[in-house]
Motif scaffolding. Sequence first.
Motif, mmCIF file in Angstrom:
data_model
loop_
_atom_site.group_PDB
_atom_site.id
_atom_site.type_symbol
_atom_site.label_atom_id
_atom_site.label_comp_id
_atom_site.label_asym_id
_atom_site.label_seq_id
_atom_site.Cartn_x
_atom_site.Cartn_y
_atom_site.Cartn_z
ATOM 1 N N LEU A 30 0.832 -1.206 0.000
ATOM 2 C CA LEU A 30 0.000 0.000 0.000
ATOM 3 C C LEU A 30 0.867 1.257 0.000
ATOM 4 C CD1 LEU A 30 -2.876 1.177 0.174
ATOM 5 C CD2 LEU A 30 -2.685 1.022 2.670
ATOM 6 N N ALA A 31 1.947 1.234 0.755
ATOM 7 C CA ALA A 31 2.838 2.394 0.822
ATOM 8 C C ALA A 31 3.559 2.640 -0.498
ATOM 9 C CB ALA A 31 3.858 2.206 1.943
ATOM 10 N N LEU A 32 3.640 1.635 -1.352
ATOM 11 C CA LEU A 32 4.292 1.795 -2.648
ATOM 12 C C LEU A 32 3.402 2.489 -3.678
ATOM 13 C CD1 LEU A 32 6.050 -1.681 -2.958
ATOM 14 C CD2 LEU A 32 7.209 0.527 -2.857
ATOM 15 N N VAL A 33 2.130 2.677 -3.360
ATOM 16 C CA VAL A 33 1.189 3.255 -4.324
ATOM 17 C C VAL A 33 1.598 4.665 -4.759
ATOM 18 C CG1 VAL A 33 -1.190 4.056 -4.631
ATOM 19 C CG2 VAL A 33 -0.743 1.805 -3.628
ATOM 20 N N PRO A 34 1.951 5.594 -3.840
ATOM 21 C CA PRO A 34 2.344 6.941 -4.301
ATOM 22 C C PRO A 34 3.536 6.918 -5.268
ATOM 23 C CG PRO A 34 1.942 6.956 -1.949
ATOM 24 C CD PRO A 34 1.934 5.523 -2.356
ATOM 25 N N GLY A 35 4.570 6.164 -4.934
ATOM 26 C CA GLY A 35 5.737 6.093 -5.805
ATOM 27 C C GLY A 35 5.423 5.439 -7.133
ATOM 28 N N THR A 36 4.569 4.415 -7.102
ATOM 29 C CA THR A 36 4.162 3.752 -8.345
ATOM 30 C C THR A 36 3.364 4.700 -9.224
ATOM 31 O OG1 THR A 36 4.107 1.605 -7.224
ATOM 32 C CG2 THR A 36 2.918 1.794 -9.309
ATOM 33 N N ALA A 37 2.450 5.450 -8.619
ATOM 34 C CA ALA A 37 1.646 6.409 -9.381
ATOM 35 C C ALA A 37 2.530 7.473 -10.021
ATOM 36 C CB ALA A 37 0.604 7.054 -8.469
ATOM 37 N N ALA A 38 3.516 7.968 -9.273
ATOM 38 C CA ALA A 38 4.429 8.971 -9.824
ATOM 39 C C ALA A 38 5.259 8.388 -10.967
ATOM 40 C CB ALA A 38 5.334 9.507 -8.719
ATOM 41 N N SER A 39 5.660 7.130 -10.835
ATOM 42 C CA SER A 39 6.439 6.487 -11.895
ATOM 43 C C SER A 39 5.604 6.294 -13.150
ATOM 44 C CB SER A 39 6.965 5.129 -11.398
ATOM 45 O OG SER A 39 7.826 5.283 -10.295
ATOM 46 N N VAL A 40 4.340 5.931 -12.975
ATOM 47 C CA VAL A 40 3.455 5.756 -14.131
ATOM 48 C C VAL A 40 3.240 7.088 -14.839
ATOM 49 C CG1 VAL A 40 1.093 5.186 -14.824
ATOM 50 C CG2 VAL A 40 2.306 3.711 -13.221
ATOM 51 N N LEU A 41 3.059 8.171 -14.079
ATOM 52 C CA LEU A 41 2.903 9.490 -14.686
ATOM 53 C C LEU A 41 4.159 9.906 -15.442
ATOM 54 C CD1 LEU A 41 1.044 11.452 -11.845
ATOM 55 C CD2 LEU A 41 0.106 10.701 -14.042
ATOM 56 N N ALA A 42 5.322 9.503 -14.932
ATOM 57 C CA ALA A 42 6.582 9.903 -15.554
ATOM 58 C C ALA A 42 6.943 9.055 -16.760
ATOM 59 C CB ALA A 42 7.706 9.844 -14.522
ATOM 60 N N PHE A 43 6.704 7.748 -16.671
ATOM 61 C CA PHE A 43 7.201 6.837 -17.703
ATOM 62 C C PHE A 43 6.116 6.084 -18.467
ATOM 63 C CE2 PHE A 43 10.626 7.047 -14.467
ATOM 64 C CZ PHE A 43 11.567 7.700 -15.252
ATOM 65 N N GLY A 44 4.860 6.319 -18.128
ATOM 66 C CA GLY A 44 3.795 5.694 -18.893
ATOM 67 C C GLY A 44 3.239 4.444 -18.241
ATOM 68 N N PRO A 45 2.059 3.991 -18.734
ATOM 69 C CA PRO A 45 1.362 2.855 -18.121
ATOM 70 C C PRO A 45 2.033 1.503 -18.336
ATOM 71 C CG PRO A 45 0.239 3.573 -20.105
ATOM 72 C CD PRO A 45 1.328 4.573 -19.858
ATOM 73 N N GLY A 46 3.071 1.461 -19.167
ATOM 74 C CA GLY A 46 3.761 0.191 -19.365
ATOM 75 C C GLY A 46 4.347 -0.356 -18.080
ATOM 76 N N LEU A 47 4.636 0.528 -17.133
ATOM 77 C CA LEU A 47 5.169 0.079 -15.849
ATOM 78 C C LEU A 47 4.181 -0.823 -15.118
ATOM 79 C CD1 LEU A 47 7.307 0.244 -13.574
ATOM 80 C CD2 LEU A 47 6.151 2.298 -12.769
ATOM 81 N N LEU A 48 2.888 -0.537 -15.240
ATOM 82 C CA LEU A 48 1.874 -1.358 -14.564
ATOM 83 C C LEU A 48 1.906 -2.786 -15.078
ATOM 84 C CD1 LEU A 48 -1.108 1.164 -14.451
ATOM 85 C CD2 LEU A 48 0.440 0.528 -12.584
#
Length: 320
Positions: A30-48
């Motif tokens: 759950l705590a990884l959600v903010p960092g994951t969201a920021a990474s997706v905004l920066a590098f695109g949805p392929g990270l998901l």
Amino acid sequence: MSREPRFLDSPLPSLRQARSVPATMGLVLLALVPGTAASVLAFGPGLLLNLALAALLALAVEAAVLALRGAALRPALTDLSAPLAGVLFALALPPSAPWWMLLVGIVAAIAVAKHLFGGLGHNPFNPAMVGVAVVVLAFPYEYSQWTVPGHWDAVSQATPLARMREGTQAALALSELRAAIVLAPWAWIAAAHALGGLFLLALRVIPWQTPVAVLGTTVLLSLPFWLFEPDRHPSPLFHLGAGALVFAAFFIATDPVSGCTTPRGRLAFGAGVALLTLAIRRWGAFPDAVAFAVLLMNSAAPLLDRLLRPRWFGEDRGAP
């Protein structure tokens, strides 16, 4: 008429019940959600897609190894430790990483780093960082392919640390490199991971000593060099925002199995991670080598705990 005393089978109110493994792993996810969201905004949805694939591969490798060991599947597959290791590993990789690169890293993390030493609770090295170290050494070109922030159809761009290293090797001053270094996306990701880390600290899921030591030592060591020669040495904010140091401080170095368990040991462990990271960034072969710094400190953790353990009540350390 007197009443018989009632004996409660619940723990004393002064004792804090330990969280279960699934609950702890779930809070970290759950705590990884903010960092994951920021990474997706920066590098695109392929990270998901990479995160989902890494979690599924981690579960599949975990099940396969457990079957080979003749161990029960249900407890290990439901404690969330394998998906968490997969997610931590995937967050350290470029979003464009191919599936086979994920597979190699997950096998190294789960089959080798975790189960070769006896499974959860017995691994001396952080599984996710073992996976990262393996793919960095085996596939350095693929590991360097980061999508240009804001341009999803572009090929790749060097990370700020890689760009700084290239400029340093070319004897360029940092003032000449600032226009070529895009720091903002990585800095926002670091800030988002710090927000998730503060959430874990507030719930006492992780100890405060390790992240404070990692971040504090980074600032204390880099600040004098930057103040003395700002054209040759990056600022403390650059070191914290350009790579995975903040991510490692809250989510990797705080691993209770492969890290230190004593208060002073955690402080020394975190300081060592920061010192080694800065040293490898400056003189090593890789721009950002947080994984190698963590693994080196993992090997020193038992000795640090032994040397820095608290004194027992009534203990005389000078006695034979």
